[in-house]
Design a protein around this motif. Structure first.
Motif, PDB file in Angstrom:
ATOM      1  N   UNK A 275       0.826  -1.206   0.000  1.00 20.96           N
ATOM      2  CA  UNK A 275       0.000   0.000   0.000  1.00 20.96           C
ATOM      3  C   UNK A 275       0.857   1.251   0.000  1.00 20.96           C
ATOM      4  N   UNK A 276       1.925   1.237   0.787  1.00 22.29           N
ATOM      5  CA  UNK A 276       2.792   2.418   0.860  1.00 22.29           C
ATOM      6  C   UNK A 276       3.464   2.687  -0.490  1.00 22.29           C
ATOM      7  N   UNK A 277       3.948   1.632  -1.141  1.00 20.41           N
ATOM      8  CA  UNK A 277       4.593   1.807  -2.449  1.00 20.41           C
ATOM      9  C   UNK A 277       3.610   2.352  -3.484  1.00 20.41           C
ATOM     10  N   UNK A 278       2.382   1.849  -3.471  1.00 21.31           N
ATOM     11  CA  UNK A 278       1.363   2.347  -4.403  1.00 21.31           C
ATOM     12  C   UNK A 278       1.050   3.817  -4.114  1.00 21.31           C
ATOM     13  N   UNK A 279       0.977   4.170  -2.852  1.00 23.66           N
ATOM     14  CA  UNK A 279       0.726   5.550  -2.438  1.00 23.66           C
ATOM     15  C   UNK A 279       1.856   6.461  -2.941  1.00 23.66           C
ATOM     16  N   UNK A 280       3.094   6.027  -2.756  1.00 25.24           N
ATOM     17  CA  UNK A 280       4.237   6.828  -3.196  1.00 25.24           C
ATOM     18  C   UNK A 280       4.278   6.962  -4.713  1.00 25.24           C
ATOM     19  N   UNK A 281       3.892   5.909  -5.435  1.00 27.46           N
ATOM     20  CA  UNK A 281       3.819   5.999  -6.899  1.00 27.46           C
ATOM     21  C   UNK A 281       2.796   7.040  -7.324  1.00 27.46           C
ATOM     22  N   UNK A 282       1.659   7.064  -6.644  1.00 28.72           N
ATOM     23  CA  UNK A 282       0.627   8.055  -6.954  1.00 28.72           C
ATOM     24  C   UNK A 282       1.130   9.466  -6.653  1.00 28.72           C
ATOM     25  N   UNK A 283       1.812   9.626  -5.550  1.00 29.42           N
ATOM     26  CA  UNK A 283       2.382  10.933  -5.211  1.00 29.42           C
ATOM     27  C   UNK A 283       3.379  11.361  -6.287  1.00 29.42           C
ATOM     28  N   UNK A 284       4.254  10.449  -6.699  1.00 27.56           N
ATOM     29  CA  UNK A 284       5.241  10.773  -7.737  1.00 27.56           C
ATOM     30  C   UNK A 284       4.565  11.175  -9.045  1.00 27.56           C
ATOM     31  N   UNK A 285       3.478  10.504  -9.382  1.00 23.73           N
ATOM     32  CA  UNK A 285       2.724  10.844 -10.593  1.00 23.73           C
ATOM     33  C   UNK A 285       2.134  12.247 -10.490  1.00 23.73           C
ATOM     34  N   UNK A 286       1.577  12.566  -9.339  1.00 18.47           N
ATOM     35  CA  UNK A 286       1.005  13.902  -9.131  1.00 18.47           C
ATOM     36  C   UNK A 286       2.091  14.972  -9.171  1.00 18.47           C
TER      37      UNK A 286
END
Length: 64
Positions: free
Chosen positions: A12-23
């Motif tokens: 979950x944390x990795x997916x969250x960080x990927x979304x943050x990086x995309x934003x």
């Protein structure tokens, strides 16, 4: 789900960080295309806020 369990769940944390990086990438693009000082400040503020979220794990676990 508690915040501590969220930040310590690797998937979950990795997916969250990927979304943050995309934003952040989207905000960088808008920053490059902005010609208004207000838009530039808003994009910079958004990037700053998103980057702070990436340190949430350290803050919750007390390592920062």
């Amino acid at each position: 789900m508690s915040l501590k369990s969220f930040v310590n769940n690797k998937g979950e944390w990795d997916a969250f960080c990927e979304e943050i990086d995309s934003e952040i990438a989207d905000l960088h693009k808008s920053l490059e295309q902005s010609d208004s000082v207000i838009e530039i400040h808003q994009a910079q503020g958004g990037i700053r806020a998103l980057r702070r979220l990436k340190y949430l794990r350290e803050k919750i676990n007390g390592t920062r």
